[in-house]
Write an enzyme that holds these catalytic residues in place. Structure first.
Site, PDB file in Angstrom:
ATOM      1  N   SER A  14       0.837  -1.211   0.000  1.00 23.14           N
ATOM      2  CA  SER A  14       0.000   0.000   0.000  1.00 23.14           C
ATOM      3  C   SER A  14       0.868   1.257   0.000  1.00 23.14           C
ATOM      4  O   SER A  14       0.504   2.261  -0.609  1.00 23.14           O
ATOM      5  CB  SER A  14      -0.987  -0.001   1.169  1.00 23.14           C
ATOM      6  OG  SER A  14      -0.337   0.219   2.394  1.00 23.14           O
ATOM      7  N   ASN A  15       2.004   1.214   0.675  1.00 32.57           N
ATOM      8  CA  ASN A  15       2.910   2.376   0.615  1.00 32.57           C
ATOM      9  C   ASN A  15       3.510   2.528  -0.785  1.00 32.57           C
ATOM     10  O   ASN A  15       3.634   3.642  -1.289  1.00 32.57           O
ATOM     11  CB  ASN A  15       4.030   2.234   1.654  1.00 32.57           C
ATOM     12  CG  ASN A  15       3.567   2.628   3.035  1.00 32.57           C
ATOM     13  OD1 ASN A  15       3.399   3.808   3.329  1.00 32.57           O
ATOM     14  ND2 ASN A  15       3.314   1.632   3.869  1.00 32.57           N
ATOM     15  N   ARG A  59      16.795 -15.599  -2.400  1.00 29.37           N
ATOM     16  CA  ARG A  59      17.883 -15.342  -1.432  1.00 29.37           C
ATOM     17  C   ARG A  59      19.260 -15.391  -2.089  1.00 29.37           C
ATOM     18  O   ARG A  59      20.113 -14.555  -1.819  1.00 29.37           O
ATOM     19  CB  ARG A  59      17.846 -16.392  -0.315  1.00 29.37           C
ATOM     20  CG  ARG A  59      16.847 -16.028   0.725  1.00 29.37           C
ATOM     21  CD  ARG A  59      17.039 -16.798   2.025  1.00 29.37           C
ATOM     22  NE  ARG A  59      16.112 -16.216   2.971  1.00 29.37           N
ATOM     23  CZ  ARG A  59      16.389 -15.185   3.751  1.00 29.37           C
ATOM     24  NH1 ARG A  59      17.589 -14.646   3.756  1.00 29.37           N
ATOM     25  NH2 ARG A  59      15.477 -14.677   4.544  1.00 29.37           N
ATOM     26  N   LEU A  86      11.021  -7.095   4.033  1.00 29.91           N
ATOM     27  CA  LEU A  86      11.318  -7.758   5.308  1.00 29.91           C
ATOM     28  C   LEU A  86      12.698  -8.398   5.417  1.00 29.91           C
ATOM     29  O   LEU A  86      13.042  -8.968   6.442  1.00 29.91           O
ATOM     30  CB  LEU A  86      10.228  -8.795   5.609  1.00 29.91           C
ATOM     31  CG  LEU A  86       8.820  -8.196   5.735  1.00 29.91           C
ATOM     32  CD1 LEU A  86       7.793  -9.271   6.045  1.00 29.91           C
ATOM     33  CD2 LEU A  86       8.778  -7.092   6.783  1.00 29.91           C
ATOM     34  N   LEU A  88      16.935  -8.240   5.471  1.00 29.11           N
ATOM     35  CA  LEU A  88      18.035  -7.326   5.747  1.00 29.11           C
ATOM     36  C   LEU A  88      18.731  -6.958   4.431  1.00 29.11           C
ATOM     37  O   LEU A  88      18.901  -7.816   3.555  1.00 29.11           O
ATOM     38  CB  LEU A  88      19.020  -8.052   6.671  1.00 29.11           C
ATOM     39  CG  LEU A  88      19.898  -7.237   7.589  1.00 29.11           C
ATOM     40  CD1 LEU A  88      19.073  -6.325   8.496  1.00 29.11           C
ATOM     41  CD2 LEU A  88      20.756  -8.169   8.431  1.00 29.11           C
ATOM     42  N   ASN A 103      13.901   3.389   4.717  1.00 35.89           N
ATOM     43  CA  ASN A 103      12.879   2.425   5.148  1.00 35.89           C
ATOM     44  C   ASN A 103      11.797   3.153   5.938  1.00 35.89           C
ATOM     45  O   ASN A 103      12.046   4.221   6.501  1.00 35.89           O
ATOM     46  CB  ASN A 103      13.537   1.361   6.037  1.00 35.89           C
ATOM     47  CG  ASN A 103      12.546   0.316   6.522  1.00 35.89           C
ATOM     48  OD1 ASN A 103      11.705  -0.167   5.755  1.00 35.89           O
ATOM     49  ND2 ASN A 103      12.608  -0.030   7.797  1.00 35.89           N
ATOM     50  N   HIS A 105       9.032   2.448   9.120  1.00 33.64           N
ATOM     51  CA  HIS A 105       8.741   1.511  10.204  1.00 33.64           C
ATOM     52  C   HIS A 105       7.509   2.012  10.957  1.00 33.64           C
ATOM     53  O   HIS A 105       7.400   3.205  11.239  1.00 33.64           O
ATOM     54  CB  HIS A 105       9.947   1.424  11.149  1.00 33.64           C
ATOM     55  CG  HIS A 105       9.779   0.389  12.206  1.00 33.64           C
ATOM     56  ND1 HIS A 105       9.950  -0.957  11.950  1.00 33.64           N
ATOM     57  CD2 HIS A 105       9.413   0.481  13.496  1.00 33.64           C
ATOM     58  CE1 HIS A 105       9.708  -1.638  13.061  1.00 33.64           C
ATOM     59  NE2 HIS A 105       9.373  -0.792  14.011  1.00 33.64           N
ATOM     60  N   ASP A 146      16.193  -1.659  11.355  1.00 30.81           N
ATOM     61  CA  ASP A 146      15.556  -0.479  11.982  1.00 30.81           C
ATOM     62  C   ASP A 146      16.513   0.420  12.760  1.00 30.81           C
ATOM     63  O   ASP A 146      16.121   1.048  13.737  1.00 30.81           O
ATOM     64  CB  ASP A 146      14.417  -0.928  12.934  1.00 30.81           C
ATOM     65  CG  ASP A 146      13.418  -1.830  12.238  1.00 30.81           C
ATOM     66  OD1 ASP A 146      13.142  -1.604  11.051  1.00 30.81           O
ATOM     67  OD2 ASP A 146      12.921  -2.769  12.882  1.00 30.81           O
ATOM     68  N   GLU A 175       1.644   6.905   7.338  1.00 29.25           N
ATOM     69  CA  GLU A 175       2.658   6.421   6.395  1.00 29.25           C
ATOM     70  C   GLU A 175       2.342   6.905   4.987  1.00 29.25           C
ATOM     71  O   GLU A 175       3.209   7.422   4.283  1.00 29.25           O
ATOM     72  CB  GLU A 175       2.711   4.886   6.414  1.00 29.25           C
ATOM     73  CG  GLU A 175       3.259   4.319   7.711  1.00 29.25           C
ATOM     74  CD  GLU A 175       3.533   2.820   7.627  1.00 29.25           C
ATOM     75  OE1 GLU A 175       2.916   2.127   6.805  1.00 29.25           O
ATOM     76  OE2 GLU A 175       4.376   2.346   8.422  1.00 29.25           O
TER      77      GLU A 175
HETATM   78  C1  GAR Z   1       4.137  -0.839   6.699  1.00 26.62           C
HETATM   79  O1  GAR Z   1       3.303  -0.531   7.782  1.00 26.62           O
HETATM   80  C2  GAR Z   1       5.594  -0.654   7.098  1.00 26.62           C
HETATM   81  O2  GAR Z   1       5.774   0.356   8.041  1.00 26.62           O
HETATM   82  C3  GAR Z   1       5.908  -2.002   7.671  1.00 26.62           C
HETATM   83  O3  GAR Z   1       5.276  -2.920   6.828  1.00 26.62           O
HETATM   84  C4  GAR Z   1       4.060  -2.328   6.368  1.00 26.62           C
HETATM   85  C5  GAR Z   1       3.933  -2.585   4.888  1.00 26.62           C
HETATM   86  O4  GAR Z   1       2.654  -2.244   4.446  1.00 26.62           O
HETATM   87  N1  GAR Z   1       7.332  -2.213   7.728  1.00 26.62           N
HETATM   88  C6  GAR Z   1       7.928  -2.810   8.750  1.00 26.62           C
HETATM   89  O5  GAR Z   1       7.321  -3.253   9.705  1.00 26.62           O
HETATM   90  C7  GAR Z   1       9.439  -2.886   8.647  1.00 26.62           C
HETATM   91  N2  GAR Z   1      10.034  -3.268   9.883  1.00 26.62           N
HETATM   92  P1  GAR Z   1       2.353  -2.101   2.896  1.00 26.62           P
HETATM   93  O6  GAR Z   1       2.867  -3.364   2.208  1.00 26.62           O
HETATM   94  O7  GAR Z   1       0.862  -2.004   2.825  1.00 26.62           O
HETATM   95  O8  GAR Z   1       3.047  -0.865   2.407  1.00 26.62           O
END
Ligand code: GAR
Length: 193
Positions: A14-15, A59, A86, A88, A103, A105, A146, A175
């Site tokens: 979604s981001n 990977r 997700l 590293l 990134n 968070h 993070d 976000e």
């Molecule tokens: C988001 O909320 C982002 O902050 C989180 O994953 C979600 C992805 O949502 N990231 C983490 O937790 C990283 N440690 P999305 O796929 O709908 O954008």
């Protein structure tokens, strides 16, 4: 030439969607590619909808080859945006794109970060600790989960009756609002935007 953005995502995206929307008709920057480690990630469909090319890696390719680095170099990528990614980030990528990988968070780092802290787990911990506020953090990526330098944070209040869904919703709204603008701001600082 427009500045070029690469998005790395592992899930829904979604981001990524908000960033693709924001830059769709932007005069100075564009999303050049979406990369994922997950062949089933919905972000792939989203990229297709915007006619943005995508690339799936495993990977071996990510950690034991320079193929992703070379792909991003060849595309002349200016900034790498992690959006729910997700894994590293390996050293070869960090070295090739210093201070160019960011990134997002879903909490106010340095609290509620680190390995295994993603998605609902973050919000559940926040709720379990009866926090009065939470928020989002956009930060540079380094070799730890993070931990890179914080670029931007935004906060929301947790009301007494807020449950997991409500906290997720409030965080996601922030976000979606902030991430595209922070990307734009960083690109502007990289001059010529
Ligand atoms: C988001 O909320 C982002 O902050 C989180 O994953 C979600 C992805 O949502 N990231 C983490 O937790 C990283 N440690 P999305 O796929 O709908 O954008």
């Amino acid at each position: 030439m427009k500045k070029r953005i690469a998005i790395l995502a592992s899930g829904s995206g979604s981001n990524a969607q908000k960033i693709m929307e924001y830059f769709k008709k932007h005069p100075d920057a564009e999303v050049a590619i979406v990369l994922t480690n997950n062949p089933d990630a919905y972000v792939l469909q989203r990229a297709d909808n915007f006619e943005i090319p995508s690339h799936i890696f495993d990977r071996d390719e990510f950690y034991d080859s320079d193929r992703v680095v070379n792909l991003l170099k060849n595309l002349q990528i200016d900034i790498i945006v992690l959006a729910g990614f997700l894994w590293l980030v390996p050293e070869n990528l960090l070295k090739t794109f210093p201070n160019k990988i960011i990134n997002i968070h879903p909490a106010l780092l340095p609290k509620y970060g680190g390995k295994g802290m993603y998605g609902d787990r973050v919000h559940k911990s926040v709720l379990a600790n009866n926090e009065e506020e939470s928020g989002i953090t956009i930060h540079f990526v380094n070799e730890h989960f993070d931990e890179g330098e914080i670029i931007h944070q935004a906060r929301f209040r947790i009301d007494k009756n807020d449950d997991l869904e409500m906290i997720k919703f409030k965080g996601q709204q922030l976000e979606h609002l902030h991430y595209p603008k922070v990307v734009e701001g960083l690109l502007k600082k990289m001059k010529s935007l």
